[in-house]
Design an enzyme around this catalytic site. Structure first.
Site, PDB file in Angstrom:
ATOM      1  CE1 TYR A 167       0.466   0.863   4.476  1.00  0.00           C
ATOM      2  CE2 TYR A 167      -0.923  -1.067   4.761  1.00  0.00           C
ATOM      3  CZ  TYR A 167      -0.064  -0.109   5.289  1.00  0.00           C
ATOM      4  OH  TYR A 167       0.250  -0.122   6.628  1.00  0.00           O
ATOM      5  CE  LYS A 182       5.704   0.046   6.845  1.00  0.00           C
ATOM      6  NZ  LYS A 182       6.813  -0.570   7.584  1.00  0.00           N
TER       7      LYS A 182
HETATM    8  C1  HXC Z   1      -5.867   6.900  16.587  1.00  0.00           C
HETATM    9  C2  HXC Z   1      -4.280   6.919  18.259  1.00  0.00           C
HETATM   10  C3  HXC Z   1      -4.503   5.531  18.506  1.00  0.00           C
HETATM   11  C4  HXC Z   1      -5.471   4.846  17.696  1.00  0.00           C
HETATM   12  C5  HXC Z   1      -2.972   6.228  19.872  1.00  0.00           C
HETATM   13  N1  HXC Z   1      -3.337   7.303  19.134  1.00  0.00           N
HETATM   14  N2  HXC Z   1      -3.673   5.133  19.506  1.00  0.00           N
HETATM   15  N3  HXC Z   1      -4.951   7.593  17.321  1.00  0.00           N
HETATM   16  N4  HXC Z   1      -6.120   5.579  16.765  1.00  0.00           N
HETATM   17  N5  HXC Z   1      -5.704   3.555  17.825  1.00  0.00           N
HETATM   18  C6  HXC Z   1      -2.812   8.677  19.226  1.00  0.00           C
HETATM   19  C7  HXC Z   1      -2.665   9.151  20.671  1.00  0.00           C
HETATM   20  O1  HXC Z   1      -3.909   9.656  21.183  1.00  0.00           O
HETATM   21  C8  HXC Z   1      -1.640  10.253  20.531  1.00  0.00           C
HETATM   22  O2  HXC Z   1      -2.169  11.428  19.989  1.00  0.00           O
HETATM   23  C9  HXC Z   1      -0.704   9.710  19.459  1.00  0.00           C
HETATM   24  O3  HXC Z   1      -1.475   8.728  18.723  1.00  0.00           O
HETATM   25  C10 HXC Z   1       0.527   9.015  20.060  1.00  0.00           C
HETATM   26  O4  HXC Z   1       0.056   7.996  20.922  1.00  0.00           O
HETATM   27  P1  HXC Z   1       0.999   7.261  21.973  1.00  0.00           P
HETATM   28  O5  HXC Z   1       0.190   6.221  22.618  1.00  0.00           O
HETATM   29  O6  HXC Z   1       1.681   8.263  22.825  1.00  0.00           O
HETATM   30  O7  HXC Z   1       2.139   6.642  21.027  1.00  0.00           O
HETATM   31  P2  HXC Z   1       3.269   5.613  21.352  1.00  0.00           P
HETATM   32  O8  HXC Z   1       3.252   5.212  22.796  1.00  0.00           O
HETATM   33  O9  HXC Z   1       4.508   6.180  20.801  1.00  0.00           O
HETATM   34  O10 HXC Z   1       2.860   4.295  20.530  1.00  0.00           O
HETATM   35  C11 HXC Z   1       2.672   4.325  19.148  1.00  0.00           C
HETATM   36  C12 HXC Z   1       2.664   2.908  18.561  1.00  0.00           C
HETATM   37  C13 HXC Z   1       1.753   2.000  19.399  1.00  0.00           C
HETATM   38  C14 HXC Z   1       4.043   2.327  18.502  1.00  0.00           C
HETATM   39  C15 HXC Z   1       2.135   3.020  17.127  1.00  0.00           C
HETATM   40  O11 HXC Z   1       0.426   2.454  19.348  1.00  0.00           O
HETATM   41  C16 HXC Z   1       1.751   0.567  19.010  1.00  0.00           C
HETATM   42  O12 HXC Z   1       2.443  -0.183  19.654  1.00  0.00           O
HETATM   43  N6  HXC Z   1       0.928   0.125  18.019  1.00  0.00           N
HETATM   44  C17 HXC Z   1       0.637  -1.283  17.682  1.00  0.00           C
HETATM   45  C18 HXC Z   1       1.784  -2.052  17.089  1.00  0.00           C
HETATM   46  C19 HXC Z   1       2.106  -1.679  15.700  1.00  0.00           C
HETATM   47  O13 HXC Z   1       1.793  -0.565  15.291  1.00  0.00           O
HETATM   48  N7  HXC Z   1       2.747  -2.661  14.966  1.00  0.00           N
HETATM   49  C20 HXC Z   1       3.258  -2.479  13.659  1.00  0.00           C
HETATM   50  C21 HXC Z   1       2.887  -2.466  12.572  1.00  0.00           C
HETATM   51  S1  HXC Z   1       2.053  -3.516  11.470  1.00  0.00           S
HETATM   52  P3  HXC Z   1      -2.663  12.696  20.916  1.00  0.00           P
HETATM   53  O14 HXC Z   1      -3.107  13.710  19.922  1.00  0.00           O
HETATM   54  O15 HXC Z   1      -3.777  12.149  21.762  1.00  0.00           O
HETATM   55  O16 HXC Z   1      -1.463  13.116  21.710  1.00  0.00           O
HETATM   56  C22 HXC Z   1       2.016  -2.687  10.005  1.00  0.00           C
HETATM   57  C23 HXC Z   1       1.408  -3.330   8.831  1.00  0.00           C
HETATM   58  C24 HXC Z   1      -0.044  -3.408   8.833  1.00  0.00           C
HETATM   59  O17 HXC Z   1       2.480  -1.638   9.889  1.00  0.00           O
HETATM   60  C25 HXC Z   1      -0.578  -4.302   7.786  1.00  0.00           C
HETATM   61  C26 HXC Z   1      -1.922  -4.809   8.181  1.00  0.00           C
HETATM   62  C27 HXC Z   1      -2.259  -6.116   7.567  1.00  0.00           C
HETATM   63  P1  NAP Z   2       5.258  -5.660  15.459  1.00  0.00           P
HETATM   64  O1  NAP Z   2       5.505  -6.987  16.098  1.00  0.00           O
HETATM   65  O2  NAP Z   2       4.357  -4.701  16.145  1.00  0.00           O
HETATM   66  O3  NAP Z   2       6.669  -5.021  15.172  1.00  0.00           O
HETATM   67  C1  NAP Z   2       6.979  -3.689  15.346  1.00  0.00           C
HETATM   68  C2  NAP Z   2       8.285  -3.603  16.107  1.00  0.00           C
HETATM   69  O4  NAP Z   2       8.773  -2.261  16.009  1.00  0.00           O
HETATM   70  C3  NAP Z   2       8.167  -3.947  17.572  1.00  0.00           C
HETATM   71  O5  NAP Z   2       9.150  -4.892  17.920  1.00  0.00           O
HETATM   72  C4  NAP Z   2       8.439  -2.624  18.285  1.00  0.00           C
HETATM   73  O6  NAP Z   2       9.149  -2.846  19.506  1.00  0.00           O
HETATM   74  C5  NAP Z   2       9.310  -1.898  17.264  1.00  0.00           C
HETATM   75  N1  NAP Z   2       9.238  -0.452  17.400  1.00  0.00           N
HETATM   76  C6  NAP Z   2       8.136   0.330  17.376  1.00  0.00           C
HETATM   77  N2  NAP Z   2       8.464   1.610  17.566  1.00  0.00           N
HETATM   78  C7  NAP Z   2       9.806   1.636  17.700  1.00  0.00           C
HETATM   79  C8  NAP Z   2      10.742   2.679  17.929  1.00  0.00           C
HETATM   80  N3  NAP Z   2      10.354   3.943  18.055  1.00  0.00           N
HETATM   81  N4  NAP Z   2      12.057   2.364  18.013  1.00  0.00           N
HETATM   82  C9  NAP Z   2      12.462   1.059  17.886  1.00  0.00           C
HETATM   83  N5  NAP Z   2      11.627   0.049  17.677  1.00  0.00           N
HETATM   84  C10 NAP Z   2      10.307   0.327  17.589  1.00  0.00           C
HETATM   85  O7  NAP Z   2       4.631  -5.863  14.002  1.00  0.00           O
HETATM   86  P2  NAP Z   2       5.081  -6.770  12.759  1.00  0.00           P
HETATM   87  O8  NAP Z   2       3.846  -7.263  12.117  1.00  0.00           O
HETATM   88  O9  NAP Z   2       6.142  -7.734  13.139  1.00  0.00           O
HETATM   89  O10 NAP Z   2       5.697  -5.657  11.779  1.00  0.00           O
HETATM   90  C11 NAP Z   2       7.046  -5.705  11.357  1.00  0.00           C
HETATM   91  C12 NAP Z   2       7.212  -4.893  10.075  1.00  0.00           C
HETATM   92  O11 NAP Z   2       6.453  -5.490   9.022  1.00  0.00           O
HETATM   93  C13 NAP Z   2       6.733  -3.452  10.174  1.00  0.00           C
HETATM   94  O12 NAP Z   2       7.588  -2.626   9.425  1.00  0.00           O
HETATM   95  C14 NAP Z   2       5.367  -3.501   9.525  1.00  0.00           C
HETATM   96  O13 NAP Z   2       4.969  -2.255   9.026  1.00  0.00           O
HETATM   97  C15 NAP Z   2       5.649  -4.503   8.416  1.00  0.00           C
HETATM   98  N6  NAP Z   2       4.459  -5.154   7.857  1.00  0.00           N
HETATM   99  C16 NAP Z   2       3.811  -6.112   8.574  1.00  0.00           C
HETATM  100  C17 NAP Z   2       2.728  -6.742   8.006  1.00  0.00           C
HETATM  101  C18 NAP Z   2       1.994  -7.835   8.728  1.00  0.00           C
HETATM  102  O14 NAP Z   2       0.966  -8.275   8.211  1.00  0.00           O
HETATM  103  N7  NAP Z   2       2.487  -8.323   9.875  1.00  0.00           N
HETATM  104  C19 NAP Z   2       2.290  -6.383   6.729  1.00  0.00           C
HETATM  105  C20 NAP Z   2       2.957  -5.388   6.032  1.00  0.00           C
HETATM  106  C21 NAP Z   2       4.053  -4.788   6.613  1.00  0.00           C
HETATM  107  P3  NAP Z   2       9.025  -1.841  20.765  1.00  0.00           P
HETATM  108  O15 NAP Z   2       7.562  -1.561  20.922  1.00  0.00           O
HETATM  109  O16 NAP Z   2       9.625  -2.617  21.894  1.00  0.00           O
HETATM  110  O17 NAP Z   2       9.840  -0.653  20.420  1.00  0.00           O
END
Ligand code: HXC
Ligand code: NAP
Length: 311
Positions: A167, A182
């Site tokens: 995407y 990305k």
């Molecule tokens: C909208 C949100 C929110 C949500 C937090 N915020 N959660 N906004 N929807 N669900 C807002 C907060 O209110 C705040 O804004 C700002 O975002 C920062 O929030 P924090 O909680 O302070 O951020 P932080 O502690 O730095 O954590 C951010 C994070 C965490 C790392 C993204 O939420 C997280 O762990 N997410 C889940 C794991 C993840 O993202 N895995 C990776 C990717 S998978 P305000 O304005 O209130 O201050 C991927 C591929 C997907 O990328 C493909 C799918 C198939």
């Molecule tokens: P995940 O387990 O949530 O992995 C994200 C990792 O990033 C966690 O280990 C987290 O560890 C680390 N991280 C987040 N913020 C960070 C920061 N500020 N500094 C250093 N580390 C940080 O999710 P995942 O599915 O394995 O995703 C891995 C990669 O694949 C990502 O780039 C994601 O966008 C990509 N991806 C995943 C999928 C899928 O379907 N799983 C699809 C497309 C792309 P901490 O919280 O401890 O920092």
């Protein structure tokens, strides 16, 4: 929708594909290596003989994973606490890595990410910034910090791999900050593949489709992990989601010397998902959510991630 039976033609092979010892002498840094796909890539590299450093923000998660991988592979695995968003922390962490190991990594996997699945109109500026800071700036911080040092040392090269998603190019409804970031990561890859190859560095991308991990499937949306796997499997032409060990095998190959001519490549690894009904992971499904429902969904997601607005 994909035919579920298609999956029977596409077995999941989880063992390392490269010959044993292929990564002997390599030193890999995997950001986000404590969980999910990063952990799987670190494990495969370790199985193949690499020394591996895994980086992230949560020390206890990194330490547990490093121990687990070592117990499985008997390889050397080191936890490195590093928040990729902060260039000063990245600089100090790379200093620490160099002084501890006496060398720079010659494999770097930019895998750390954050993402919210949310209607874009509900995202605050800080929510957008939070994801862009991790995904785009975090990747640039790590890459340029290590790249500069590789240039200055003029000794060994380095293979960089960044994890994106299809995407980045098609657009990502309901994941705007992630999609924008990305796209930037993919552009960085193309740009540096041209600019820095002369210093012995090469840059590639894997853009995975849906692969079940706790981070992507368990915490991002309002569905359970099982519901998400079931729903997404139907959007993939081969009838199933990917597995972490499958991306780990591709990553190992792309970072290995077997792939030393591979530079500037963006490899979609999505079971053909993007070509089936223009499938995007959540897009079609989430378009059907009435806009009035988003507040309820947001509250549920936030309660799962401990990020309640009322806190
Ligand atoms: C909208 C949100 C929110 C949500 C937090 N915020 N959660 N906004 N929807 N669900 C807002 C907060 O209110 C705040 O804004 C700002 O975002 C920062 O929030 P924090 O909680 O302070 O951020 P932080 O502690 O730095 O954590 C951010 C994070 C965490 C790392 C993204 O939420 C997280 O762990 N997410 C889940 C794991 C993840 O993202 N895995 C990776 C990717 S998978 P305000 O304005 O209130 O201050 C991927 C591929 C997907 O990328 C493909 C799918 C198939
Ligand atoms: P995940 O387990 O949530 O992995 C994200 C990792 O990033 C966690 O280990 C987290 O560890 C680390 N991280 C987040 N913020 C960070 C920061 N500020 N500094 C250093 N580390 C940080 O999710 P995942 O599915 O394995 O995703 C891995 C990669 O694949 C990502 O780039 C994601 O966008 C990509 N991806 C995943 C999928 C899928 O379907 N799983 C699809 C497309 C792309 P901490 O919280 O401890 O920092």
């Amino acid at each position: 929708m994909a035919c579920k039976q298609a999956a029977k033609f596409f077995p999941v092979l989880k063992t390392p594909a490269l010959p044993p010892g292929s990564m002997q002498g390599k030193f890999a840094l995997v950001t986000g290596g404590g969980t999910g796909l990063g952990r799987a890539m670190a494990t495969t590299l370790s199985h193949l003989g690499a020394t591996v450093a895994i980086a992230g923000r949560r020390t206890e998660v990194l330490e547990r994973t490093a121990t687990d991988i070592h117990n499985e592979t008997k390889g050397k695995v080191f936890p490195v606490k590093m928040d990729v968003r902060d260039p000063e922390i990245v600089e100090k962490s790379v200093d620490a890595i160099e002084s501890e190991f006496g060398r720079l990594p010659n494999i770097v996997i930019n895998n750390a990410a954050g993402n919210f699945i949310m209607a874009s109109e509900r995202l605050s500026p800080n929510a957008v910034r939070t994801v862009v800071d991790i995904v785009l700036f975090g990747t640039v911080n790590v890459t340029t910090e290590i790249g500069r040092r590789v240039i200055n040392q003029n000794k060994d090269g380095c293979s960089f791999l960044s994890i994106s998603t299809p995407y980045a190019r098609s657009g990502g409804p309901f994941v705007l900050p992630s999609a924008m970031s990305k796209a930037g990561v993919e552009n960085m890859t193309k740009t540096l593949s041209a600019e820095w190859a002369k210093y012995g560095m090469r840059f590639n991308v894997i853009a995975p489709g849906p692969i079940p991990t706790e981070g992507a499937f368990g915490r991002l949306s309002n569905m359970t992990m099982e519901e998400t796997v079931h729903m997404l499997s139907k959007t993939v032409s081969v009838g199933r989601c990917g597995e972490p060990e499958e991306i780990a095998n591709l990553a190992a190959y792309m970072c290995s010397d077997y792939a030393s001519w591979l530079n500037g490549a963006i490899i979609d690894f999505d079971g053909g998902q993007q070509f089936l009904n223009h499938g995007s992971s959540f897009g079609d499904f989430l378009q059907k959510v009435p806009s009035g429902e988003w507040a309820k969904i947001e509250e549920l997601i936030r309660s799962r991630t401990g990020k309640s607005k009322s806190k």
